[in-house]
Design an enzyme around this catalytic site. Structure first.
Site, mmCIF file in Angstrom:
data_model
loop_
_atom_site.group_PDB
_atom_site.id
_atom_site.type_symbol
_atom_site.label_atom_id
_atom_site.label_comp_id
_atom_site.label_asym_id
_atom_site.label_seq_id
_atom_site.Cartn_x
_atom_site.Cartn_y
_atom_site.Cartn_z
ATOM 1 N N ARG A 133 0.829 -0.994 0.183
ATOM 2 C CA ARG A 133 -0.176 0.085 0.065
ATOM 3 C C ARG A 133 0.829 1.266 -0.250
ATOM 4 O O ARG A 133 1.867 1.421 0.928
ATOM 5 C CB ARG A 133 -0.832 -0.043 1.125
ATOM 6 C CG ARG A 133 -2.160 1.036 1.040
ATOM 7 C CD ARG A 133 -2.788 1.248 2.388
ATOM 8 N NE ARG A 133 -2.015 1.829 3.316
ATOM 9 C CZ ARG A 133 -2.015 1.264 4.706
ATOM 10 N NH1 ARG A 133 -2.354 0.188 4.883
ATOM 11 N NH2 ARG A 133 -1.240 1.858 5.441
ATOM 12 N N GLU A 185 4.787 7.118 2.583
ATOM 13 C CA GLU A 185 5.497 5.836 2.509
ATOM 14 C C GLU A 185 4.963 4.744 1.758
ATOM 15 O O GLU A 185 3.747 4.967 1.120
ATOM 16 C CB GLU A 185 5.534 5.422 4.153
ATOM 17 C CG GLU A 185 4.060 4.890 4.766
ATOM 18 C CD GLU A 185 4.056 4.844 6.069
ATOM 19 O OE1 GLU A 185 5.326 4.600 6.712
ATOM 20 O OE2 GLU A 185 2.978 4.489 6.676
ATOM 21 N N ASN A 190 4.024 0.745 2.262
ATOM 22 C CA ASN A 190 3.937 -0.406 3.117
ATOM 23 C C ASN A 190 4.126 -1.736 2.345
ATOM 24 O O ASN A 190 3.368 -2.125 1.444
ATOM 25 C CB ASN A 190 2.663 -0.238 3.751
ATOM 26 C CG ASN A 190 2.336 0.886 4.741
ATOM 27 O OD1 ASN A 190 2.658 1.091 5.618
ATOM 28 N ND2 ASN A 190 1.782 2.016 3.916
ATOM 29 N N SER A 229 -3.129 -2.948 6.362
ATOM 30 C CA SER A 229 -4.121 -3.194 6.658
ATOM 31 C C SER A 229 -5.364 -2.277 6.204
ATOM 32 O O SER A 229 -5.400 -1.425 5.287
ATOM 33 C CB SER A 229 -4.365 -3.014 8.320
ATOM 34 O OG SER A 229 -3.843 -1.746 8.558
ATOM 35 N N LYS A 275 11.982 2.946 5.928
ATOM 36 C CA LYS A 275 12.339 4.255 5.403
ATOM 37 C C LYS A 275 13.357 4.607 5.076
ATOM 38 O O LYS A 275 13.613 5.679 3.945
ATOM 39 C CB LYS A 275 12.005 5.071 6.710
ATOM 40 C CG LYS A 275 10.809 4.734 7.531
ATOM 41 C CD LYS A 275 9.309 4.902 6.747
ATOM 42 C CE LYS A 275 8.127 4.699 7.401
ATOM 43 N NZ LYS A 275 7.950 3.291 7.964
ATOM 44 N N LYS A 278 11.826 10.106 10.915
ATOM 45 C CA LYS A 278 11.405 8.780 10.653
ATOM 46 C C LYS A 278 12.051 7.480 11.053
ATOM 47 O O LYS A 278 13.126 7.494 10.657
ATOM 48 C CB LYS A 278 10.504 8.547 9.386
ATOM 49 C CG LYS A 278 9.342 9.388 9.009
ATOM 50 C CD LYS A 278 8.775 8.975 7.656
ATOM 51 C CE LYS A 278 7.545 9.529 7.500
ATOM 52 N NZ LYS A 278 6.803 9.009 6.452
ATOM 53 N N GLU A 281 6.906 0.465 11.643
ATOM 54 C CA GLU A 281 5.501 0.439 11.175
ATOM 55 C C GLU A 281 4.586 0.572 12.320
ATOM 56 O O GLU A 281 4.937 0.057 13.463
ATOM 57 C CB GLU A 281 5.436 -0.573 10.339
ATOM 58 C CG GLU A 281 6.327 -0.858 9.123
ATOM 59 C CD GLU A 281 6.135 0.403 7.976
ATOM 60 O OE1 GLU A 281 5.131 0.923 8.058
ATOM 61 O OE2 GLU A 281 7.094 0.567 7.386
ATOM 62 N N GLY A 282 3.354 0.819 12.030
ATOM 63 C CA GLY A 282 2.312 0.747 13.071
ATOM 64 C C GLY A 282 1.705 2.080 13.615
ATOM 65 O O GLY A 282 0.837 1.866 14.544
ATOM 66 N N ARG A 295 -8.006 7.357 5.031
ATOM 67 C CA ARG A 295 -7.794 7.757 6.551
ATOM 68 C C ARG A 295 -7.841 9.404 6.703
ATOM 69 O O ARG A 295 -7.089 10.091 6.000
ATOM 70 C CB ARG A 295 -6.767 7.180 7.184
ATOM 71 C CG ARG A 295 -6.660 5.629 7.086
ATOM 72 C CD ARG A 295 -5.402 5.163 7.778
ATOM 73 N NE ARG A 295 -4.304 5.342 6.747
ATOM 74 C CZ ARG A 295 -2.939 5.031 6.738
ATOM 75 N NH1 ARG A 295 -2.612 4.520 7.876
ATOM 76 N NH2 ARG A 295 -2.306 5.158 5.814
#
Length: 464
Positions: free
Chosen positions: A114, A132, A134, A139, A299, A356, A360-361, A440
């Site tokens: 993603r 970024e 992913n 998710s 990153k 950064k 992740e998360g 989002r």
């Protein structure tokens, strides 16, 4: 191409009573349809050309990940440098190196990616800039599709005073696209009695998004998906035969290991979890992702790929130009001349940047004056675990956010993600496609954007 379209909410400022009635309708629909997550009451405006461009770029990013992950010298050079300063990356790289030294038995690779973007306001123009890429545990493919269905349902309701057109709400095939990719990998494995294992966190908070994958795989393709933690995989799994097939207790052969965990140090509380990751990596199961793909999503790799002429190592000049056009400023924080120059920029103008780490998360980045404070504390070696990124400045809008049944109106910004699926077998590409989208939306003064982490809500784009 940049867009000059305004990004204010499509809502016509309905009365509070109408908003409350629409909230009640939306909450009931969300519960009944399995959308168990906070959401935006109205879709948020996204310029149509920006959405189309992000979608068109996704197959190029899929191919880039595959090419970079296959370049062992590149992985060793880039990740090896970060590993010296970051214990988690060091352990991941050790798993990669150990499995590579033993030799692969599975030639099929599966990537579910993603690429995330913010709209950037540059004067009168609005363009997408990548936040970024992913490559592990991308998710919300399922719940984002449910959010799009919610907004298509609400647009015709009499309680909805805004009356926006459904033609501006793009169909979202993210659930079907992800499941179709997993099913295709399972078919290529060529054992009708095998299963897919979803690697999950103990006490998983995002299980509703994951259960849609499990149920759709079974109802649409007749494929069984089992949920296992890393610890459970080590207890129940073994490698069988010269091909090192991954077989669970009871003789259950695993065709695909699909990771929705394993991306954060918290997922490895003991050596047992690391042993499980290595077990799967060494196995004949198709990994989603394998460790090379996982590392390419770091990153540091994002920053390296933004350097002049680096993309051309992996893709054609035309594709490199297209990909590079969505990059923002990315800088190392190592001891190179570029890294030392970036250090000074971060110290002198910290509000321009975000620091950064290789994580992740959500909840890991450093913003504003904290950039200067952190840079002053870190040693030269410790700085190498971070990159410095120009802060993207999206145009704000207004929307109503629904969380725990309560609705609030706020100034918000939105982050667009485009899913992609890649399946290859040596030089044969079986699948390379965009597979739906995620939007989002968060309060404008919030730096982080994770839904599961509590920073944002699910949304869908209203194309203008």
């Amino acid at each position: 191409m940049a867009s000059s379209t305004s990004t204010s909410s499509p809502s016509a400022e309905p009365e509070a009573a109408a908003i409350a009635r629409l909230r009640d309708v939306a909450v009931d629909y969300a519960v009944l349809s399995g959308l168990h997550a906070p959401f935006a009451l109205f879709p948020s405006l996204v310029p149509r050309d920006c959405f189309a461009r992000a979608t068109a770029l996704q197959p190029l990013f899929n191919a880039l990940v595959a090419a970079a992950a296959a370049d062992a010298a590149f992985v060793a050079d880039v990740i090896g440098g970060v590993a010296a300063a970051d214990a988690f990356v060091r352990r991941c790289f050790a798993v990669y190196a150990a499995a590579r030294a033993e030799g692969e038995t599975q030639r099929i690779t599966l990537g579910v990616h993603r690429s995330d973007y913010l709209l950037h306001s540059g004067g009168d123009a609005i363009e997408i800039q990548q936040v970024e890429l992913n490559t592990i545990a991308a998710s919300f493919a399922c719940l984002s599709a449910k959010t799009a269905e919610l907004h298509r349902f609400l647009h015709l309701r009499p309680e909805n005073a805004s009356k926006y057109s459904s033609d501006s709400l793009p169909l979202n095939n993210s659930l079907d696209g992800l499941v179709r990719g997993l099913a295709r990998a399972w078919e290529l494995y060529n054992n009708k009695d095998s299963v897919i294992v979803m690697v999950v966190q103990p006490g998983e908070r995002n299980s509703f998004d994951q259960r849609w994958i499990e149920n759709t795989l079974f109802t649409k393709y007749g494929i069984t998906l089992l949920r296992r933690s890393l610890s459970e995989l080590l207890d129940q799994g073994s490698l069988v035969g010269e091909d090192r097939k991954l077989v669970l207790t009871g003789g259950i052969e695993v065709a695909v290991a699909y990771y929705r965990a394993g991306y954060t140090p918290a997922d490895y509380p003991s050596e047992k979890e690391w042993d499980a990751r290595l077990l799967v990596e060494r196995s004949y199961a198709i990994k989603c992702p394998n460790m090379a793909y996982h590392l390419i999503g770091s990153k540091k790799v994002q920053q390296i790929l933004a350097q002049p002429n680096m993309l051309e190592r992996f893709v054609s000049p035309a594709h490199a130009s297209a990909l590079r056009s969505c990059f923002t400023g990315l800088y190392p924080l190592d001891e190179s001349p570029e890294g030392l120059a970036a250090l000074q920029m971060g110290l002198q103008e910290p509000e321009r940047f975000v620091m950064k780490p290789q994580r992740e998360g959500g909840g890991n980045n450093i913003y504003g004056l904290d950039v200067r404070t952190t840079l002053q504390k870190l040693s030269a070696k410790e700085r190498n675990a971070f990159i410095l990124m120009e802060l993207i400045k999206p145009p704000p809008a207004r929307n109503y956010l629904v969380r725990n049944g309560e609705v609030i109106e706020r100034e918000v910004i939105s982050e667009l993600g485009i899913y992609g699926v890649w399946i290859s077998e040596d030089s044969v590409v079986h699948v390379n496609e965009a597979a739906g989208h995620l939007l989002r939306t968060k309060v404008a003064d919030s730096n982080e954007g994770g839904v599961a982490a509590g920073f944002a809500v699910l949304d869908s784009p209203f194309l203008v």
